[in-house]
Design a protein around this motif. Structure first.
Motif, mmCIF file in Angstrom:
data_model
loop_
_atom_site.group_PDB
_atom_site.id
_atom_site.type_symbol
_atom_site.label_atom_id
_atom_site.label_comp_id
_atom_site.label_asym_id
_atom_site.label_seq_id
_atom_site.Cartn_x
_atom_site.Cartn_y
_atom_site.Cartn_z
ATOM 1 N N ALA A 143 67.672 -19.574 28.793
ATOM 2 C CA ALA A 143 69.123 -19.490 29.007
ATOM 3 C C ALA A 143 69.826 -18.883 27.805
ATOM 4 O O ALA A 143 71.044 -18.976 27.675
ATOM 5 C CB ALA A 143 69.726 -20.852 29.355
ATOM 6 N N SER A 144 69.066 -18.194 26.941
ATOM 7 C CA SER A 144 69.687 -17.584 25.755
ATOM 8 C C SER A 144 70.650 -16.469 26.130
ATOM 9 O O SER A 144 71.614 -16.203 25.405
ATOM 10 C CB SER A 144 68.616 -17.054 24.803
ATOM 11 N N SER A 145 70.419 -15.810 27.272
ATOM 12 C CA SER A 145 71.341 -14.759 27.697
ATOM 13 C C SER A 145 72.699 -15.328 28.085
ATOM 14 O O SER A 145 73.704 -14.600 28.109
ATOM 15 C CB SER A 145 70.744 -13.964 28.859
ATOM 16 N N LEU A 146 72.748 -16.617 28.376
ATOM 17 C CA LEU A 146 74.008 -17.314 28.646
ATOM 18 C C LEU A 146 74.557 -17.952 27.374
ATOM 19 O O LEU A 146 75.743 -17.812 27.049
ATOM 20 C CB LEU A 146 73.785 -18.388 29.712
ATOM 21 N N LEU A 147 73.694 -18.633 26.635
ATOM 22 C CA LEU A 147 74.143 -19.451 25.514
ATOM 23 C C LEU A 147 74.462 -18.642 24.262
ATOM 24 O O LEU A 147 75.411 -18.969 23.535
ATOM 25 C CB LEU A 147 73.097 -20.521 25.193
ATOM 26 N N ALA A 148 73.668 -17.616 23.973
ATOM 27 C CA ALA A 148 73.895 -16.860 22.737
ATOM 28 C C ALA A 148 75.251 -16.156 22.719
ATOM 29 O O ALA A 148 75.989 -16.270 21.729
ATOM 30 C CB ALA A 148 72.754 -15.875 22.501
ATOM 31 N N PRO A 149 75.655 -15.423 23.783
ATOM 32 C CA PRO A 149 76.986 -14.820 23.755
ATOM 33 C C PRO A 149 78.099 -15.866 23.689
ATOM 34 O O PRO A 149 79.149 -15.636 23.066
ATOM 35 C CB PRO A 149 77.048 -14.034 25.073
ATOM 36 N N TRP A 150 77.885 -17.009 24.310
ATOM 37 C CA TRP A 150 78.858 -18.107 24.280
ATOM 38 C C TRP A 150 79.003 -18.656 22.868
ATOM 39 O O TRP A 150 80.113 -18.960 22.417
ATOM 40 C CB TRP A 150 78.372 -19.185 25.248
ATOM 41 N N LEU A 151 77.897 -18.746 22.153
ATOM 42 C CA LEU A 151 77.920 -19.299 20.798
ATOM 43 C C LEU A 151 78.413 -18.301 19.759
ATOM 44 O O LEU A 151 79.153 -18.665 18.844
ATOM 45 C CB LEU A 151 76.514 -19.776 20.400
ATOM 46 N N MET A 152 77.989 -17.048 19.866
ATOM 47 C CA MET A 152 78.225 -16.108 18.764
ATOM 48 C C MET A 152 78.951 -14.830 19.149
ATOM 49 O O MET A 152 79.202 -13.979 18.297
ATOM 50 C CB MET A 152 76.896 -15.761 18.088
ATOM 51 N N GLY A 153 79.304 -14.681 20.439
ATOM 52 C CA GLY A 153 79.953 -13.459 20.885
ATOM 53 C C GLY A 153 78.938 -12.426 21.345
ATOM 54 O O GLY A 153 77.773 -12.440 20.939
ATOM 55 N N HIS A 154 79.391 -11.510 22.194
ATOM 56 C CA HIS A 154 78.484 -10.543 22.812
ATOM 57 C C HIS A 154 77.803 -9.648 21.785
ATOM 58 O O HIS A 154 76.589 -9.425 21.848
ATOM 59 C CB HIS A 154 79.249 -9.673 23.813
ATOM 60 N N GLN A 155 78.573 -9.121 20.830
ATOM 61 C CA GLN A 155 78.004 -8.136 19.922
ATOM 62 C C GLN A 155 76.900 -8.734 19.051
ATOM 63 O O GLN A 155 75.836 -8.119 18.861
ATOM 64 C CB GLN A 155 79.112 -7.527 19.043
ATOM 65 N N ARG A 156 77.135 -9.926 18.518
ATOM 66 C CA ARG A 156 76.096 -10.574 17.716
ATOM 67 C C ARG A 156 74.879 -10.929 18.576
ATOM 68 O O ARG A 156 73.737 -10.791 18.146
ATOM 69 C CB ARG A 156 76.654 -11.832 17.055
ATOM 70 N N ALA A 157 75.149 -11.408 19.788
ATOM 71 C CA ALA A 157 74.048 -11.749 20.682
ATOM 72 C C ALA A 157 73.233 -10.513 21.044
ATOM 73 O O ALA A 157 71.998 -10.556 21.095
ATOM 74 C CB ALA A 157 74.586 -12.425 21.945
ATOM 75 N N PHE A 158 73.903 -9.393 21.283
ATOM 76 C CA PHE A 158 73.206 -8.145 21.601
ATOM 77 C C PHE A 158 72.329 -7.708 20.429
ATOM 78 O O PHE A 158 71.167 -7.316 20.602
ATOM 79 C CB PHE A 158 74.215 -7.044 21.953
ATOM 80 N N SER A 159 72.895 -7.800 19.230
ATOM 81 C CA SER A 159 72.138 -7.420 18.035
ATOM 82 C C SER A 159 70.868 -8.241 17.890
ATOM 83 O O SER A 159 69.797 -7.716 17.551
ATOM 84 C CB SER A 159 73.021 -7.594 16.798
#
Length: 253
Positions: A143-159
């Motif tokens: 579920a990192s594709s859900l949780l990571a953008p929620w936690l750190m924002g899309h750009q950081r999660a994409f990186s």
């Protein structure tokens, strides 16, 4: 219980420790099974008020034991992979107890994505976080594709999730999924302190408040299973086959 996992209960805190230092705590299917059991069995136990996830000093986990993982991951034909790894992710999704993670050294792949399910993450100054899924021709999981953008924002999660950029402890703290960075020798004591602070709070109020703050388990399960289907498809792709062949060739060189 596998020899590579220890579970210790003390003063309302259950410590689940990966203990395979010779492989940098790389996780086997047996270890996933026993981690799931340790989490699931805590749910109906009122004497356990907080869980701690930790590794042996020097490494949190190198992620999946790839040889063990490949045996399990290539036979799927479309359904979510019914592996112990997926059962572990389901256990995290349904878990209602606060989780503290103590991260020392490397946290690779699921070693990072499991942290997104935790409530407090304490890292040592030598902790590093990496999710090289794309480099292996795969997709994010847990579920990192859900949780990571929620936690750190899309750009950081994409990186992190797509470009595979590694973070050190301070960068992870700035990104929002690490609470505190301490010296390696202070890590265990700090995680223990935080876990006992949580365990001392009114348990029902903690459970209700945590539920308000978290994504609903059904949303997490839906994303985990969707990622798993894609992951299974990618495992059989030409990109992934080539990436794994190159990886094992480098290991033998």
């Amino acid at each position: 219980m596998t020899e590579h996992l220890t579970v210790t209960d003390k003063d309302a805190v259950r410590v689940i420790r990966l203990s395979r230092p010779e492989k940098k705590n790389a996780i086997t299917q047996d270890m996933y099974r026993d981690m799931s059991a340790a989490i699931d069995s805590a749910q109906g136990n009122p004497s356990i008020r907080c869980l701690v996830l930790a590794g042996e000093p020097g490494a949190f986990t190198a992620g999946n034991d790839l040889e063990d993982f490949l045996k399990d991951g290539t036979s799927d034909t479309g359904a979510p992979r019914a592996s112990n790894a997926i059962k572990f992710l389901h256990a995290l999704a349904h878990n209602a107890k606060p989780i503290v993670a103590a991260v020392d050294g490397i946290a690779i792949g699921i070693g990072t994505t499991m942290l997104f399910h935790c409530d407090q993450v304490i890292a040592s100054t030598r902790a590093t976080f990496a999710t090289p899924f794309i480099h292996l021709g795969l997709v994010p999981e847990g579920a990192s594709s859900l949780l990571a953008p929620w936690l750190m924002g899309h750009q950081r999660a994409f990186s992190m999730l797509v470009m595979g950029h590694k973070l050190d402890a301070e960068e992870a703290r700035s990104a929002g999924f690490v609470n505190k960075v301490v010296a390696p020798e202070a890590l265990e004591a700090e995680a223990d302190k935080v876990a006992h602070e949580i365990a001392a709070l009114p348990a029902e109020a903690v459970a209700a408040s945590r539920k308000l703050l978290k994504h609903a388990p059904e949303d997490l399960m839906q994303r985990i299973d969707h990622e798993s289907r894609l992951f299974g498809e990618r495992m059989r792709s030409a990109e992934a086959v080539a990436a794994f062949k190159a990886f094992f060739a480098r290991k033998k060189a």
